[in-house]
Design an enzyme around this catalytic site. Structure first.
Site, mmCIF file in Angstrom:
data_model
loop_
_atom_site.group_PDB
_atom_site.id
_atom_site.type_symbol
_atom_site.label_atom_id
_atom_site.label_comp_id
_atom_site.label_asym_id
_atom_site.label_seq_id
_atom_site.Cartn_x
_atom_site.Cartn_y
_atom_site.Cartn_z
ATOM 1 N N SER A 185 0.827 -1.201 0.000
ATOM 2 C CA SER A 185 0.000 0.000 0.000
ATOM 3 C C SER A 185 0.869 1.263 0.000
ATOM 4 O O SER A 185 1.629 1.485 -0.933
ATOM 5 C CB SER A 185 -0.967 -0.066 1.187
ATOM 6 O OG SER A 185 -2.025 0.824 1.002
ATOM 7 N N ASP A 359 -10.539 -5.334 -3.316
ATOM 8 C CA ASP A 359 -9.797 -4.324 -2.559
ATOM 9 C C ASP A 359 -10.409 -2.967 -2.876
ATOM 10 O O ASP A 359 -10.300 -2.469 -3.989
ATOM 11 C CB ASP A 359 -8.325 -4.383 -2.989
ATOM 12 C CG ASP A 359 -7.438 -3.383 -2.253
ATOM 13 O OD1 ASP A 359 -7.965 -2.366 -1.764
ATOM 14 O OD2 ASP A 359 -6.218 -3.634 -2.179
ATOM 15 N N HIS A 390 -8.162 -5.483 0.851
ATOM 16 C CA HIS A 390 -6.920 -4.748 1.124
ATOM 17 C C HIS A 390 -6.296 -5.216 2.442
ATOM 18 O O HIS A 390 -5.112 -5.546 2.489
ATOM 19 C CB HIS A 390 -7.237 -3.254 1.194
ATOM 20 C CG HIS A 390 -6.025 -2.385 1.121
ATOM 21 N ND1 HIS A 390 -5.301 -2.235 -0.047
ATOM 22 C CD2 HIS A 390 -5.390 -1.626 2.048
ATOM 23 C CE1 HIS A 390 -4.282 -1.412 0.171
ATOM 24 N NE2 HIS A 390 -4.308 -1.037 1.435
#
Ligand code: NAG
Ligand code: NAG
Ligand code: NAG
Ligand code: NAG
Ligand code: NAG
Length: 420
Positions: A185, A359, A390
């Site tokens: 991320s 996600d 996610h």
């Protein structure tokens, strides 16, 4: 400013806690394990070294000082638990996501936390932390509680200062000339920023493996994340003083309330699970209630309002770009009315991307766009498990059979056994 969210969340949790204690005794919430426990689980109170050592992993703590004086605690698990001195080279650096810390890689426990899994596969594992988290809340000159300037950073500074300092430190300490980067991320975002904005560091990366990379975030679907980051994009220029500029910190009201309520197995399995699903998406059975009880001891880990603001700006602009000061200051600082884009052409070492359909924070469409910009993309892998979210990347009980097989394939391909 953070108290805005508390106005809703705190009374809601309180209501549910009271309600549950009064009426909940006879309810069957379908809790999966440990249903009797209401104390803080040990792991939620542990820092990285304590957590790892509790499961028999020898973890070391290291201190890195960035060029602009931020003091970062980072961690190393030099040898896997069952590797008998045989460790693969080069070393691996694992970087956490937004509002997380190194501890997020342990929260799912030894059978699923990526720090455990990489170490078990016999790598010299380093787990980084960025400025603004509870492991990066110190500076040689600035006081985080008194100096606003301490909080004057975004993911840009993490990319151009924190990651390079960690790399320098690791290479010096291990004597290696290269390393493998694994970013998740924001941890992937700051890698691309480093490659775009610095020279000489990306050349030292043998392969960069990026899980749910938050570079362009045009198609972010999560409503709470949209609201939170857009809120800061609008209000951040008007904030002042450390108490407003530091957000969602550990020991702050949100983190304290979350860890307090979510330590309770019944709330963890219901309300806290629902809160995670509301921010991200839902993957039934994937995140254990025990992991939820633990993770709020380390999440949210804190950052600057400005860092959330730049994410909001990027969501609104649909571009992977630098902080937007507004047209006139942009012109003065950047020489252009719009903030410059990061240049992904410079990320020219082998890159692997992992992403998933479910996600809601980092959309597959943005990852597809990213793949097309990268000059040396090796593989863009879509996780087979169609409900993979996610948060699953760090907290799912199934990381071993979903993402880790792919990660291990590339760790293996770009490393070999060395002497230690
Ligand atoms: C982690 O906990 C240990 C034991 O309590 C302590 O000695 C160490 O300083 C802590 N490290 C950090 C970075 O908080
Ligand atoms: C992960 O999966 C591999 C292969 O399927 C297996 O050998 C290993 O024991 C698993 N590790 C853990 C910690 O479950
Ligand atoms: C933050 O830093 C930038 C340069 O990095 C500077 O232009 C700006 O004035 C600083 N803002 C504050 C509030 O100190
Ligand atoms: C490199 O490591 C040596 C000893 O291991 C240490 O004395 C030196 O300060 C380190 N240099 C940097 C830049 O960290
Ligand atoms: C990246 O490189 C390609 C081919 O050399 C070029 O067409 C493109 O404009 C470059 N993009 C950026 C952002 O520099």
């Amino acid at each position: 400013m953070t108290s805005k969210g508390n106005d809703v969340i705190f009374p809601l949790l309180l209501f549910i806690a009271v309600f549950k204690n009064t009426f909940g005794k006879n309810w069957d919430f379908g809790i999966d394990e440990d249903a009797t426990s209401q104390d803080y689980p040990r792991d939620s109170l542990s820092n990285f070294t304590e957590f790892a050592r509790n499961y028999g992993y020898a973890a070391e703590e290291h201190t890195v000082i960035t060029e602009d004086g931020y003091i970062l605690s980072i961690f190393r698990i030099p040898k896997g638990k069952n590797c008998r001195g045989r460790v693969r080279q080069p070393p691996v650096l694992l970087m956490h996501g937004l509002l997380q810390s190194s501890d997020s890689w342990l929260d799912a426990g030894p059978s699923a936390g990526l720090a455990f899994l990489i170490s078990d596969a016999c790598y010299d594992l380093w787990v980084g932390n960025v400025r603004g988290t509870y492991y990066g809340r110190r500076n040689v000159r600035l006081n985080p509680d008194a100096d606003s300037q301490f909080w004057n950073f975004t993911s840009h500074e993490m990319g151009i200062l924190d990651v390079p300092s960690i790399i320098n430190y690791m290479l010096n300490e291990t004597g290696s000339s290269e390393l493998i980067y694994v970013g998740y991320s924001q941890g992937a975002r700051i890698f691309f920023i480093m490659c775009s904005e610095t020279f000489g560091y990306c050349d030292k990366i043998k392969v960069s493996i990026n899980i749910a990379p938050a570079a362009r975030v045009k198609y972010t679907r999560s409503v709470p994340i949209q609201l939170l980051t857009r809120f800061y994009a609008v209000t951040e220029p008007f904030l002042s003083g450390p108490r407003e500029l530091e957000v969602l910190q550990k020991e702050g009201l949100i983190q304290k309330a979350s860890s307090f309520f979510c330590k309770d197995s019944i709330l963890a399995g219901t309300v806290c699970r629902a809160a995670l699903a509301l921010i991200d998406s839902y993957d039934p059975g994937s995140i254990l209630t025990q992991t939820i009880r633990v993770l709020f001891g380390h999440f949210p880990a804190g950052t600057s309002a400005r860092n959330l603001a730049v994410f909001g700006q990027n969501v609104i602009a649909g571009r992977f770009q630098k902080y937007d000061y507004g047209p006139s200051k942009n012109l003065e600082l950047y020489g252009t009315v719009n903030p410059p884009l990061y240049n992904l052409n410079r990320t020219n070492m082998p890159v692997v991307l992992l992403h998933s359909e479910n996600d809601l924070l980092v959309d597959s469409k943005d990852v597809q766009w990213l793949s097309a910009q990268l000059p040396n993309l090796i593989e863009s892998y879509k996780v087979r498990h169609s409900t993979w979210t996610h948060f699953d990347n760090c907290y799912s009980r199934y990381t071993n059979i979903t993402i880790f097989l792919k990660i291990r394939e590339y760790l293996h391909k770009y490393s070999k056994y060395g002497s230690v």
